[in-house]
Motif scaffolding. Structure first.
Motif, mmCIF file in Angstrom:
data_model
loop_
_atom_site.group_PDB
_atom_site.id
_atom_site.type_symbol
_atom_site.label_atom_id
_atom_site.label_comp_id
_atom_site.label_asym_id
_atom_site.label_seq_id
_atom_site.Cartn_x
_atom_site.Cartn_y
_atom_site.Cartn_z
ATOM 1 N N TYR A 316 -54.679 22.536 21.137
ATOM 2 C CA TYR A 316 -55.917 22.305 20.389
ATOM 3 C C TYR A 316 -57.039 21.683 21.210
ATOM 4 C CZ TYR A 316 -52.714 23.202 16.535
ATOM 5 O OH TYR A 316 -51.784 23.768 15.703
ATOM 6 N N GLY A 317 -56.753 21.300 22.453
ATOM 7 C CA GLY A 317 -57.802 20.772 23.321
ATOM 8 C C GLY A 317 -58.254 19.373 22.985
ATOM 9 N N SER A 318 -57.467 18.637 22.232
ATOM 10 C CA SER A 318 -57.816 17.253 21.884
ATOM 11 C C SER A 318 -56.527 16.476 21.669
ATOM 12 C CB SER A 318 -58.670 17.211 20.616
ATOM 13 O OG SER A 318 -57.960 17.763 19.516
ATOM 14 N N ASN A 319 -56.658 15.162 21.572
ATOM 15 C CA ASN A 319 -55.488 14.332 21.329
ATOM 16 C C ASN A 319 -55.171 14.290 19.836
ATOM 17 O OD1 ASN A 319 -55.037 13.494 24.024
ATOM 18 N ND2 ASN A 319 -56.714 12.018 23.854
ATOM 19 N N PRO A 320 -53.893 14.239 19.472
ATOM 20 C CA PRO A 320 -53.542 14.155 18.053
ATOM 21 C C PRO A 320 -53.885 12.794 17.477
ATOM 22 C CG PRO A 320 -51.581 13.883 19.402
ATOM 23 C CD PRO A 320 -52.707 14.236 20.343
ATOM 24 N N HIS A 321 -54.182 12.757 16.197
ATOM 25 C CA HIS A 321 -54.328 11.481 15.507
ATOM 26 C C HIS A 321 -52.975 10.767 15.544
ATOM 27 C CE1 HIS A 321 -54.645 8.661 12.127
ATOM 28 N NE2 HIS A 321 -55.948 8.700 12.355
ATOM 29 N N PRO A 322 -52.959 9.437 15.572
ATOM 30 C CA PRO A 322 -51.684 8.716 15.624
ATOM 31 C C PRO A 322 -50.700 9.074 14.507
ATOM 32 C CG PRO A 322 -53.477 7.222 16.127
ATOM 33 C CD PRO A 322 -54.110 8.518 15.733
#
Length: 398
Positions: A316-322
């Motif tokens: 997804y090209g971004s970090n996952p939410h915690p």
């Protein structure tokens, strides 16, 4: 460190955390620790709904919520669930998304719609009151609900909570602390509902760990309240011959202040080892706080969680939410059962061997709560050192 300096550090931590998605502790409390009517009581225990073909999973997430942060949380939860579903394959599970607006009424409607459309298991919703409402809506259907909450007041009947619970964290820490000779533990907590729940969870968790709870001291959740409570905590720690202090605060609020002020009174360090109910390494600046040096807190297994973050970022090209890992974990459990050709329901969800998740092994318990394999870390020289690795599996008697 002077009190003014401690408060400046605390304010700085809060400010940085509020700017982004690093505020895991506060987000988790928002998602899970709302005061709710209590556990769902219904005629159904989520025994499961048989079907042919892929297991039909209804994903309930807070799209359409009035909370400004909910849209990004919902997207991250959906992304993680779809990542897990892709790993399993379309022949195993099919996911349909239902918006909840982040409200109990919205969760109730979404649950009714999902069941009418043939859902066999519900993954979500996020908030505790939403989960309670979903549980009532699904009461007569046999459909199990795997919510993203960690609030155990809504667990039971047809509702399970996937979030890491206070009791699970406390049990792991108390057991480890007792093995290190830190077996007399005084609990400190804020006087609000969240603090009271935390203190109660620690007390329940102590049974069988080898640790004894020597008392609990509340404080008003304010600068003045913490300052006023410190002498009482210090006096009680000494009079009860405690050798460990359980701190229930988080790095974005009361933890930096109470840890520092207690340590300045001689309550801390080698004589009174600190135990933390929340993550102390987020934000990482918290590790610099002098009051936390030498203290213990828990972490998920770093290997699986780092792999999940890398795969999510690659997809997804971004970090996952915690909280995104909870959606992946729920799908992983559903998929593991479905691949065997079994119905997803109480008997299969509560398998003693558990499941492999983004934070390591976890299993769902008959009472609707969960147990997660956690590592114990210590703050040493302002860095995290794992002193007891997370278990790779659950033993027969654990």
């Amino acid at each position: 460190m002077a009190t003014a300096s401690v408060l400046r550090s605390c304010v700085s931590l809060i400010a940085r955390a509020r700017k982004g998605a690093t505020l895991i502790a506060a987000t988790a409390v928002l998602a899970a620790c709302q005061v709710t009517p209590g556990p769902v009581s219904s005629g159904s225990d989520g025994d499961g709904v048989r079907g042919s073909g892929p297991t039909q999973v209804a994903l309930l997430v807070p799209y359409g919520s009035a909370r400004s942060t909910d849209a990004s949380v919902a997207q991250s939860l959906e992304n993680a669930a779809r990542l897990a579903a892709a790993d399993l394959g379309e022949a195993t599970v099919q996911v349909t998304v239902y918006p909840t607006q982040g409200t109990a009424a919205g969760a109730q409607v979404a649950t009714q719609q999902a069941i009418a459309a043939g859902a066999q298991v519900i993954l979500g919703p996020l908030y505790a009151d939403n989960a309670a409402a979903a549980g009532v809506a699904a009461a007569s259907s046999g459909v199990p609900i795997l919510s993203f909450s960690n609030n155990t007041t809504v667990a039971g009947g047809n509702v399970w909570v996937l979030g890491s619970t206070f009791e699970n964290t406390a049990q792991r820490l108390l057991q480890f602390a007792a093995s290190q000779g830190r077996n007399r533990v005084l609990v400190t907590h804020n006087s609000q509902a969240s603090g009271q729940l935390a203190a109660q969870a620690i007390t329940r968790a102590a049974s069988g760990t080898g640790a004894q709870i020597t008392g609990a001291v509340p404080y008003e959740l304010s600068q003045q309240g913490i300052v006023a409570a410190v002498p009482t905590i210090a006096q009680q720690a000494r009079s009860t011959s405690s050798n460990a202090i359980f701190l229930t605060g988080n790095t974005a609020g009361d933890l930096p202040v109470i840890a520092q002020l207690l340590s300045e009174t001689g309550i801390g360090g080698e004589s009174f080892r600190y135990l933390g109910l929340t993550r102390w390494d987020i934000p990482s600046d918290a590790l610099q706080l002098p009051g936390l040096q030498g203290g213990y807190f828990t972490l998920p297994d770093p290997g699986p969680i780092n792999q999940f973050r890398a795969r999510y970022q690659g997809a997804y090209g971004s970090n996952p939410h915690p909280l995104a890992g909870l959606a992946y974990d729920g799908m992983a459990a559903i998929g593991a059962i479905s691949r065997r050709g079994d119905t997803v329901g109480r008997s299969t969800l509560t398998s003693g061997s558990g499941f492999a998740g983004t934070g390591g092994v976890f299993r769902l318990k008959a009472d609707g709560t969960n147990q997660r394999g956690l590592a114990v870390a210590q703050v040493v020289d302002r860095a995290v050192r794992v002193v007891s690795p997370a278990p790779s599996r659950f033993g027969a008697g654990s």
